[in-house]
Design a protein around this motif. Sequence first.
Motif, PDB file in Angstrom:
ATOM      1  N   GLN A 112       0.581  -1.352  -0.047  1.00 26.08           N
ATOM      2  CA  GLN A 112       0.091   0.124  -0.458  1.00 26.08           C
ATOM      3  C   GLN A 112       0.504   1.639   0.007  1.00 26.08           C
ATOM      4  OE1 GLN A 112      -2.420  -0.126   3.427  1.00 26.08           O
ATOM      5  NE2 GLN A 112      -4.457  -1.880   1.677  1.00 26.08           N
ATOM      6  N   LYS A 174      -7.953   0.082  -8.805  1.00 22.81           N
ATOM      7  CA  LYS A 174      -9.083   1.451  -8.012  1.00 22.81           C
ATOM      8  C   LYS A 174     -10.523   1.953  -8.444  1.00 22.81           C
ATOM      9  CE  LYS A 174      -5.915   1.149  -4.705  1.00 22.81           C
ATOM     10  NZ  LYS A 174      -5.602   0.324  -3.841  1.00 22.81           N
ATOM     11  N   SER A 178     -12.480  -0.319  -5.068  1.00 24.56           N
ATOM     12  CA  SER A 178     -12.243   0.444  -4.440  1.00 24.56           C
ATOM     13  C   SER A 178     -13.360   1.159  -4.047  1.00 24.56           C
ATOM     14  CB  SER A 178     -11.059   1.155  -3.978  1.00 24.56           C
ATOM     15  OG  SER A 178     -10.864   2.407  -3.313  1.00 24.56           O
ATOM     16  N   LYS A 182     -13.827   6.956  -4.589  1.00 26.02           N
ATOM     17  CA  LYS A 182     -14.145   6.334  -6.350  1.00 26.02           C
ATOM     18  C   LYS A 182     -13.869   7.279  -7.747  1.00 26.02           C
ATOM     19  CE  LYS A 182     -17.409   2.693  -6.315  1.00 26.02           C
ATOM     20  NZ  LYS A 182     -15.846   1.801  -7.853  1.00 26.02           N
ATOM     21  N   TRP A 185     -10.439   8.493  -7.908  1.00 21.87           N
ATOM     22  CA  TRP A 185      -9.688   7.687  -9.450  1.00 21.87           C
ATOM     23  C   TRP A 185     -10.231   7.816 -10.294  1.00 21.87           C
ATOM     24  CZ3 TRP A 185      -5.368   6.626  -7.318  1.00 21.87           C
ATOM     25  CH2 TRP A 185      -5.168   6.076  -5.918  1.00 21.87           C
ATOM     26  N   ASN A 346      -7.565  -7.075  -7.084  1.00 25.58           N
ATOM     27  CA  ASN A 346      -7.066  -5.598  -7.212  1.00 25.58           C
ATOM     28  C   ASN A 346      -5.847  -5.457  -7.176  1.00 25.58           C
ATOM     29  OD1 ASN A 346      -7.051  -7.269  -4.672  1.00 25.58           O
ATOM     30  ND2 ASN A 346      -5.719  -5.662  -3.105  1.00 25.58           N
TER      31      ASN A 346
END
Length: 398
Positions: A112, A174, A178, A182, A185, A346
């Motif tokens: 990460q 993402k 994610s 959002k 991204w 992911n």
Amino acid sequence: MLSKTKLELIFLFLLIPISINFFEAKFISKEFIQLTKSVLTLIALLISFKYIFITKGQFITPIKLMLFAISTSILMAYNVWDQSIFDTLKSTLPYLIWVLFFYLVNNKIKIQSVEKIIIFYGILYIGLYYYQFINSNTVLFGFKDEFKLDRGIIRIDFPGGGVFFLSAFIALTKITDSIKYKGIWIAFFLICLLVTVLQVTRQNIATIFIVTAFHFLRSKSLVQKIFITSIILICSVSILNSENELVKGLLETQKQTEELGSNYIRIQAANYFLSEYSPNIISQIFGNGVPWGNSKYGAYESGLHGMGYYLTDVGLIAVYTLFGILAVLAYVIIFIKSFKVELPQNYYYLKYYLWFIMATSLTSSYLYHSNFLITTIIVLSIYQININSIKEPVIINS
């Protein structure tokens, strides 16, 4: 006192801009870039070497092959081209950064945090590109001394593409995987698409749009795939038939390339590097090594530029020319594994990046150039860490 994990991330944070030559900044001396890159590469070698023989995993064999091929090429430059070992070490040292893979895998670098570092440099890339674009009369970054009108736009092929495209693929992943941020991204990825189009590199535009389509279609039903594909095709035809200057410039370039056929300069260069560049059978197998600018070998390679022959234009053939058959084999294995070894959804950006450099591998320098090499190593490291976290990785039978 800083923890080991934080020191590793700081080292990586510093290594990335140095590895990509500070986006080829004109206001930073080449000597300083060369020195800092050499120092950090030597540090990477020192901290990573002990892990080469104890690391296990899917990507270990091809990367060992790559390091063996690069190391052997040092002797080839000396034996075949009479380039001194010292000069060859100077020219080859940046490629030995491959060894960092073993350190990152064994120390399980925090994924990460690495993603955040990549996104940071992706944003920096976009900001610097925009600044250079609106100030195109003054060349601050890049390989050229002047930016000219090309394909309907002032073309700025901005250096450091590895972090840019990797950050774009992280954002793309993402968007669907994610819950948080959002909208951010989506906005970031759309900006990445825009920057890619504005750089009017045909293979990059085609590849990133194909990867994007694959990403959004792979989980859809057959009916949805047919419908969405039809919409994409209709939009593509409409765009290609528009009067947009960028589109007209790209189509004109493609038409010229097709008309030239075998006379296209990149095809001629590829034929030369494959059939005439290597002086004997040994260099045809193990490569010729990396030329150093001030050596006779370096002068010979530079002299080919006058004929329009550049190693940076022939991709995988350049890897073969410099490092031999084993280096090509290493990449073939890596690309095969990128299809066969599964990942959690992911982390699909790792596959997308590898597919991107594979798709562009015949007419670009992305496989070996400093602009991409550090991100390739990071991608493979994260890929291997993911595989190691699963006792029995899933292999897709072909």
